[in-house]
Motif scaffolding. Structure first.
Motif, short mmCIF file in Angstrom:
data_model
loop_
_atom_site.label_atom_id
_atom_site.label_comp_id
_atom_site.label_asym_id
_atom_site.label_seq_id
_atom_site.Cartn_x
_atom_site.Cartn_y
_atom_site.Cartn_z
N HIS A 339 0.93 -1.29 0.07
CA HIS A 339 0.16 -0.07 -0.03
C HIS A 339 0.95 1.27 -0.06
CE1 HIS A 339 0.53 1.08 4.42
NE2 HIS A 339 0.71 -0.18 4.48
N GLU A 340 2.09 1.19 0.45
CA GLU A 340 2.80 2.35 0.73
C GLU A 340 3.27 2.55 -0.88
OE1 GLU A 340 5.22 2.54 4.59
OE2 GLU A 340 5.11 0.49 3.86
N ALA A 341 3.75 1.47 -1.61
CA ALA A 341 4.02 2.09 -2.92
C ALA A 341 2.90 2.58 -3.84
CB ALA A 341 4.48 0.63 -3.74
N TYR A 342 1.78 2.30 -3.45
CA TYR A 342 0.70 2.77 -4.22
C TYR A 342 0.49 4.20 -3.77
CZ TYR A 342 -0.90 -1.74 -5.93
OH TYR A 342 -0.97 -3.09 -6.51
N PHE A 343 0.61 4.56 -2.37
CA PHE A 343 0.49 5.87 -2.01
C PHE A 343 1.73 6.70 -2.89
CE2 PHE A 343 1.55 8.99 1.70
CZ PHE A 343 0.42 9.72 1.34
N GLY A 344 2.88 6.06 -2.80
CA GLY A 344 3.98 6.85 -3.51
C GLY A 344 3.60 7.25 -4.97
N LEU A 345 2.78 6.32 -5.51
CA LEU A 345 2.75 6.52 -6.85
C LEU A 345 1.43 7.65 -7.12
CD1 LEU A 345 2.44 2.96 -8.44
CD2 LEU A 345 3.75 4.67 -9.31
N ALA A 346 0.63 7.39 -5.93
CA ALA A 346 -0.45 8.59 -6.01
C ALA A 346 0.08 10.12 -5.73
CB ALA A 346 -1.52 8.22 -4.96
N LYS A 347 1.07 10.22 -4.84
CA LYS A 347 1.99 11.52 -4.42
C LYS A 347 2.77 11.84 -5.75
CE LYS A 347 4.29 9.91 -0.86
NZ LYS A 347 5.16 10.17 0.32
N ALA A 348 3.42 11.03 -6.35
CA ALA A 348 4.11 11.27 -7.66
C ALA A 348 3.32 12.00 -8.82
CB ALA A 348 4.86 10.02 -8.26
N TYR A 349 2.09 11.20 -8.98
CA TYR A 349 1.09 11.50 -10.06
C TYR A 349 0.51 12.96 -9.48
CZ TYR A 349 1.64 7.51 -13.23
OH TYR A 349 2.25 6.88 -14.07
N PHE A 350 0.13 13.06 -8.37
CA PHE A 350 -0.12 14.34 -7.85
C PHE A 350 0.52 15.35 -8.17
CE2 PHE A 350 -1.17 17.55 -4.78
CZ PHE A 350 -2.42 17.86 -4.80
N THR A 355 -4.60 14.27 -11.25
CA THR A 355 -5.50 13.72 -10.35
C THR A 355 -6.13 12.47 -10.62
OG1 THR A 355 -7.41 15.21 -11.08
CG2 THR A 355 -5.68 16.15 -9.51
N VAL A 356 -6.36 12.22 -11.80
CA VAL A 356 -7.09 10.90 -12.24
C VAL A 356 -6.10 9.69 -11.65
CG1 VAL A 356 -7.96 9.37 -14.05
CG2 VAL A 356 -8.53 11.99 -14.16
N GLN A 357 -5.01 9.63 -12.11
CA GLN A 357 -4.19 8.56 -11.58
C GLN A 357 -3.68 8.63 -10.34
OE1 GLN A 357 -3.72 6.13 -13.65
NE2 GLN A 357 -1.89 6.23 -14.47
N ALA A 358 -3.83 9.92 -9.68
CA ALA A 358 -3.42 10.26 -8.12
C ALA A 358 -4.74 9.28 -7.12
CB ALA A 358 -3.15 11.46 -7.66
N GLU A 359 -5.92 9.62 -7.67
CA GLU A 359 -7.15 9.08 -7.15
C GLU A 359 -7.03 7.71 -7.22
OE1 GLU A 359 -11.93 9.02 -7.38
OE2 GLU A 359 -10.74 10.49 -8.68
#
Length: 392
Positions: A339-350, A355-359
């Protein structure tokens, strides 16, 4: 690893794992210490061992009532557990960044695994129960704070249920030992454990306190904590590796190298120490020695998703978003539930205003989060993200 960038700030260890037997010191380690190092910051007395484990008088009185009201190890252990978790229900919070004495943990209401284990140890000791500190062999896992990347470990406490009857004939009565661990995800994964003595746990406490001081640029005080750790357990390899990072920060490369080498004599398997030594070689133009060490380190870490998570976090901190996404994706390929890697990806795309990929990745982080607390945090982040997206 393509570069040494993850080591620039210094990889240091918190409550780190030591599974080897205590080695003998082969030479005078005092030569590795500096009498007047000139580190920045003020110096105050460090906590004594007695202060670390001491309980408030009221808690001691309540535990004495448990001692006199219970008979037998099993009944006493269960009563103690209920007593400990009355504090948990009153918001005794697991906080990986807070290293506190037993009394401070009760007063503040939150602490990390080491401090919570110390609290449980002191309580169990007060009611006469036999306990064993345990070093939990979790995979290498890093967190970053300010300018430093920390290698984390995990400690818990086992309350021993084996007993010898008063008039025994050499027969031990076995009960099922009770493990006190405030991080439920650790127990579910059944990692192997190694017994720790009180001196080693105290040295871990001092190392964690040093880390807090370093994050506040109180380097002189951090050094005092390292000296305290060495005084109580000079064979704890982690202390010497962390001390090497402090020396390197001040350009004391010769002392740093000696500290790293000494640490590796005490624990030849430490990838963390090898990484730091390799960086020291790299910046002093000893490329061949650096590459030899890093080849070994990289081979050992190539299947660890948390290693790539750490690299992604480092890349994101230096605003290299493309590199961060690459590293996070590598972590996810190794562990689809990270889950932390997914959160990292969310931050990177933000950061890329996508915002679509971040969400999308925040939803995955929430779905794979191991605890309700993590899921709630991701939901709050999702709500905030959607509000930002709606404004635009």
């Amino acid at each position: 690893m393509k570069t040494y960038i993850s080591l620039i700030a210094g990889l240091m260890a918190l409550t780190a794992c030591q599974s080897a037997p205590k080695p003998e010191l082969t030479y005078d380690y005092q030569s590795l210490l500096i009498a007047e190092p000139g580190f920045a910051g003020d110096i105050t007395p460090v906590e004594t061992e007695q202060q670390i484990y001491a309980l408030p008088e009221q808690v001691q009185s309540e535990l004495q009532r448990i001692l006199h009201a219970t008979s037998g190890i099993t009944e006493r252990s269960k009563t103690l557990l209920r007593y400990i978790f009355t504090f948990a229900h009153d918001e005794l919070i697991y906080d990986n960044s807070a290293t506190k004495t037993a009394s401070e943990t009760l007063a503040i209401g939150k602490a990390n695994c080491l401090s919570l284990s110390i609290l449980a140890y002191s309580m169990a000791n007060e009611v006469g129960l036999k306990t064993v500190f345990q070093d939990v062999a979790i995979p290498e896992y890093w967190t970053s704070e300010q300018n430093t990347t920390w290698l984390n470990g995990h400690v818990n406490l086992r309350i021993v249920q084996n007993t010898l009857p008063e008039n025994h004939s050499g027969v031990i009565l076995f009960g099922r030992d009770i493990v006190v661990d405030f991080d439920p995800t650790i127990l579910k994964q059944r990692f192997s454990t190694t017994q720790l003595n009180k001196q080693r746990v105290t040295a871990m406490f001092y190392n964690n306190k040093a880390a807090e001081q370093l994050n506040s640029s109180e380097d002189a005080q951090a050094y005092q904590y390292y000296l305290a750790a060495i005084d109580i357990d000079p064979t704890f390899a982690v202390t010497w590796a962390n001390l090497g990072v402090l020396y390197r920060k001040y350009g004391l490369d010769q002392y740093a190298e000696q500290a790293y080498q000494h640490s590796l004599k005490l624990d030849p398997t430490s990838l963390n120490t090898m990484s730091n030594l390799a960086y020291l070689y790299h910046r002093s133009d000893r490329q061949h020695e650096a590459e030899q060490l890093m080849q070994h380190v990289n081979q050992a870490r190539k299947n660890n998703p948390y290693y790539y998570l750490m690299l992604g976090n480092e890349a994101l901190r230096r605003n290299d978003t493309a590199e961060a996404i690459s590293q996070y994706e590598h972590a996810v390929r190794l562990d689809r539930n990270n889950h932390e890697a997914y959160f990292g990806l969310a931050k990177a795309y933000f950061q890329l205003n996508d915002t679509v990929q971040a969400e999308r990745y925040l939803q995955r982080a929430k779905r794979t989060a191991p605890s309700d607390q993590d899921k709630e945090q991701y939901q709050r982040k999702l709500t905030s993200l959607l509000q930002v997206a709606s404004v635009h």
